[in-house]
Design a protein around this motif. Structure first.
Motif, short mmCIF file in Angstrom:
data_model
loop_
_atom_site.label_atom_id
_atom_site.label_comp_id
_atom_site.label_asym_id
_atom_site.label_seq_id
_atom_site.Cartn_x
_atom_site.Cartn_y
_atom_site.Cartn_z
N ARG A 125 48.36 48.84 43.85
CA ARG A 125 48.60 49.75 42.73
C ARG A 125 48.99 48.97 41.49
NH1 ARG A 125 48.53 55.01 44.12
NH2 ARG A 125 48.59 55.46 46.37
N ILE A 126 48.75 49.61 40.34
CA ILE A 126 49.19 49.04 39.07
C ILE A 126 50.70 49.24 38.94
CG2 ILE A 126 49.10 49.29 36.56
CD1 ILE A 126 46.62 48.03 37.59
N PRO A 160 36.90 52.10 42.13
CA PRO A 160 37.45 50.91 41.49
C PRO A 160 36.50 50.26 40.50
CG PRO A 160 36.68 50.36 43.68
CD PRO A 160 36.50 51.84 43.53
N VAL A 175 49.39 43.86 39.68
CA VAL A 175 48.80 44.57 40.82
C VAL A 175 49.61 44.19 42.05
CG1 VAL A 175 46.79 44.82 42.30
CG2 VAL A 175 46.49 44.72 39.81
N ALA A 220 42.36 51.30 34.69
CA ALA A 220 43.23 50.17 35.01
C ALA A 220 42.97 48.98 34.10
CB ALA A 220 43.05 49.76 36.47
N GLY A 270 39.05 52.63 37.93
CA GLY A 270 38.96 51.19 37.68
C GLY A 270 38.92 50.88 36.20
N TYR A 281 44.76 50.89 42.66
CA TYR A 281 43.88 49.82 42.19
C TYR A 281 43.01 49.33 43.34
CZ TYR A 281 42.08 45.78 39.77
OH TYR A 281 41.22 44.87 39.19
#
Length: 510
Positions: free
Chosen positions: A456-457, A125, A508, A145, A142, A305
Motif C-alpha cells: 500500500r501507499i 496496478p 510503498v 499512485a 496504478g 499498490y
C-alpha cells in the motif's frame, strides 16, 4: 492473475471445474511471447499511453452511421466489459474524493460543459487512463499512485475529456475499418506484391499519423482546459515525464530499441512533453496554478499498490499467492508481470515465460494431459514425469513457428500449474533458467502465507536531513538494489535531491 485466468483463488478453482481453464488449454495454441507483449487496446478505446493491461472486444461502428446518442449507447454497452477486464471497480473513499475534487472544475472549463461524464476508478496496478464514447472515463489505481498532486490527476482527466468532446474514439474506429477495407482491396487486386506492400504501408502510416494527431490534439486541449480550471498547466508535461520514467524503470532490465516506432498510435513521450510545455507556456508562466500536493497525497494514503491480493503478489523476482499457497522465483535478469491471464516474465536475451493454471481433474496422469493436444509442435519423446519439491509433474518440449518451448505441468489437487518457456535461440542458459524456475516452485508454509500482505501507499512527512537515498530504505515489494529507483520514480525526484522538511512523500509498504 485473476479468476479470469483460471488460476487465482477459490473462485478460480470453481471456474476451472466449470470448464474455464479448458478453454484456455485444449485446442489453443500457447504463444507466451505474444502474451508477454502488452495487450493493445481496441481501436474504439481512445487509450492514452499505458504500461499494461488490455481491453475487451468492443462494438465496431460502420462508417457513416454516427447518430445522436450513439456514443452514449456504445459506452453503456462496453462499460461492464471494461470493468471486468480491469479487475473491477476500486472502492476507496480517498481516491474517490481525489477524483471528485477536480471533475466539476474541469467540466466547467472544458470545450463542452454540457457533456456529462462517468468516471470509474479501475482496480488495476497498470498506469493507464482511457475514454469510451458517451463520456465514460477510466483511470486505474496504478495511475493514481503515480501522480504526485491534484494538478497531475487533473491533467490526465482533462486529456481524456478532450478525447470525448472531440469524438476521437468513434473517428478512430471508422478510420480503422476504412483502412482494413482498403488494404483488403489492395491485397486482392494489385498484382505487384511490392507495390501492394508499399501501398499498405502507406495506409498504415496514414492511420498512425491520424491517431497521433488525436493524441496531440487531446494534449493541447487538455492543457488549455487545465489552465482555465485554475490548475498548474505544466502538470501535463510533468506527469508525462513521470510515466516515461516509470516505463523506463519497469523495463530497466530489458534490452530496448532506441529507434522510434513509426507505426505506433501514440507519439513518443519526448514529443508529447515538448508539446505540453509549449502549450503551457502560451497560457501561463511556471509556478502559476494550483498543484495541491499535500492534500492529494493525503487522499491516496493507504491506496492499494501493485497486485490485488486475489491475483497473487509479485515480490521482486518471486511470484507468491497467499490463497493458493504457492510461489516460485525467476532467475536474475527477468522482469515479472502479473497479468489477468497469466504470470509473465521475460529477459533481455529474448526468452519469455508464462505461468498459469488449468483443470486437470479429468486426466489420470499428467503425461496424458501433456499429450492431449493443447500444445502445438509437442515432441512426444520429450515428455517424462518428474517431481519438484514433492509435487508430481510432467515436463516436455515443443518446436513451432521458429520457437523452442520447454513446458512443465505440476499438479496440486485438481489444478495443473503450467510453466512455458520460449526462445528463438535456445541455449544452455535457456535450459538452466527454465530448470531453476521450475525447481523453485513450492507450496508456501502457513507462516509465509500469514506474513504475505498487500502493498500500500504510505504517505510520510520528510524530516530535516532526509534524502531519497535515506527514505528509499523503507520501500517494499522490490529488490533492495532497486529501492532508490523505485522511490525517485514514484515521487518524481532525483536520487540526490534534498527534500525540504515537511514535504509529503510516498512510500510503498506492506
Amino acid at each position: 492473475m485473476t479468476a479470469r485466468s483460471g488460476i487465482m483463488g477459490a473462485a478460480s478453482l470453481r471456474k476451472d471445474a466449470e470448464g474455464k481453464a479448458e478453454r484456455a488449454g485444449a485446442g489453443r495454441q500457447m504463444s507466451p511471447v505474444r502474451r508477454v507483449a502488452t495487450l493493445a487496446l481496441c481501436a474504439l478505446l481512445a487509450s492514452c499511453q499505458s504500461f499494461g493491461g488490455g481491453s475487451p472486444n468492443v462494438t465496431t461502428i460502420a462508417p457513416g452511421t454516427l447518430r445522436p446518442g450513439l456514443g452514449a449507447d456504445i459506452g453503456a454497452k462496453e462499460h461492464p466489459r471494461v470493468v471486468a477486464t480491469y479487475g473491477g471497480v476500486y472502492k476507496n473513499d480517498g481516491a474517490v474524493r481525489a477524483v471528485a475534487s477536480v471533475v466539476g472544475r474541469l467540466v466547467e472549463a472544458s470545450d463542452d460543459p454540457s457533456q456529462s461524464y462517468r468516471i470509474t476508478i479501475l482496480n488495476s496496478p497498470a498506469i493507464n487512463a482511457f475514454a469510451l464514447p458517451g463520456g465514460y472515463l477510466y483511470v486505474t489505481r496504478g495511475l493514481l499512485a503515480l501522480a504526485n498532486d491534484t494538478s497531475e490527476l487533473a491533467a490526465v482527466l482533462a486529456h481524456e475529456m478532450a478525447h470525448v468532446t472531440s469524438n476521437h474514439a468513434i473517428e478512430r474506429q471508422q478510420r480503422a475499418e476504412a483502412r482494413e477495407l482498403a488494404n483488403k482491396i489492395l491485397t486482392n487486386v494489385v498484382q505487384d506484391s511490392e507495390q501492394a506492400r508499399q501501398a499498405i504501408l502507406s495506409s498504415q502510416l496514414s492511420f498512425a499519423r491520424f491517431s497521433q494527431a488525436q493524441e496531440f490534439q487531446a494534449d493541447a486541449i487538455g492543457v488549455k482546459t487545465l489552465a482555465k480550471a485554475g490548475f498548474d498547466p505544466y502538470a501535463a508535461s510533468r506527469f508525462l515525464k513521470s510515466m516515461a520514467d516509470f516505463q523506463a524503470y519497469q523495463t530497466a532490465q530489458q534490452i530496448q530499441s532506441s529507434a522510434p516506432d513509426f507505426l505506433s498510435s501514440h507519439p513518443n513521450t519526448p514529443e508529447r512533453v515538448d508539446l505540453a510545455v509549449r502549450e503551457a507556456r502560451q497560457v501561463a508562466a511556471p509556478g502559476i496554478g494550483e498543484r495541491d500536493r499535500n492534500r492529494y497525497l493525503s487522499q491516496i494514503d493507504g491506496l492499494l499498490y501493485g497486485d490485488d491480493p486475489l491475483e497473487g503478489f509479485v515480490r521482486g523476482r518471486s511470484f507468491l499467492h497467499k490463497a493458493l499457497g504457492i510461489g516460485f522465483t525467476v532467475p536474475a535478469g527477468y522482469l515479472l508481470e502479473n497479468s489477468p491471464e497469466a504470470v509473465l516474465a521475460s529477459n533481455g536475451d529474448g526468452t519469455a515465460m508464462r505461468f498459469d493454471g488449468a483443470d486437470v481433474s479429468s486426466f489420470e496422469n499428467l503425461a496424458d494431459y501433456m499429450n492431449s493436444g493443447w500444445i502445438n509442435g509437442l515432441l512426444p519423446q520429450s515428455v517424462r514425469e518428474t517431481t519438484v519439491n514433492g509435487i508430481p509433474g510432467v515436463v516436455g518440449a515443443a518446436i513451432t513457428q521458429g520457437w523452442s518451448f520447454r513446458i512443465a505441468v505440476l499438479r496440486i489437487g485438481k489444478t495443473g500449474y503450467r510453466f512455458i518457456f520460449a526462445s528463438r535461440s535456445p541455449s544452455e542458459a535457456f535450459e538452466s533458467q527454465y530448470r531453476d524456475t521450475l525447481e523453485s516452485f513450492r507450496q508456501l508454509t502457513p507462516t509465509e502465507r500469514a506474513r504475505l500482505q498487500s502493498l500500500r501507499i504510505k504517505v510520510v512527512q520528510a524530516s530535516a536531513g532526509d534524502t531519497p537515498r535515506k527514505l528509499a530504505i523503507g520501500m517494499r515489494g522490490v529488490e533492495p538494489s532497486r529501492r532508490l529507483s523505485f522511490f525517485t520514480v514514484l515521487n518524481g525526484m532525483e536520487p540526490d535531491e534534498p527534500i525540504p522538511a515537511g514535504t509529503a512523500v510516498k512510500l510503498v509498504t506492506d
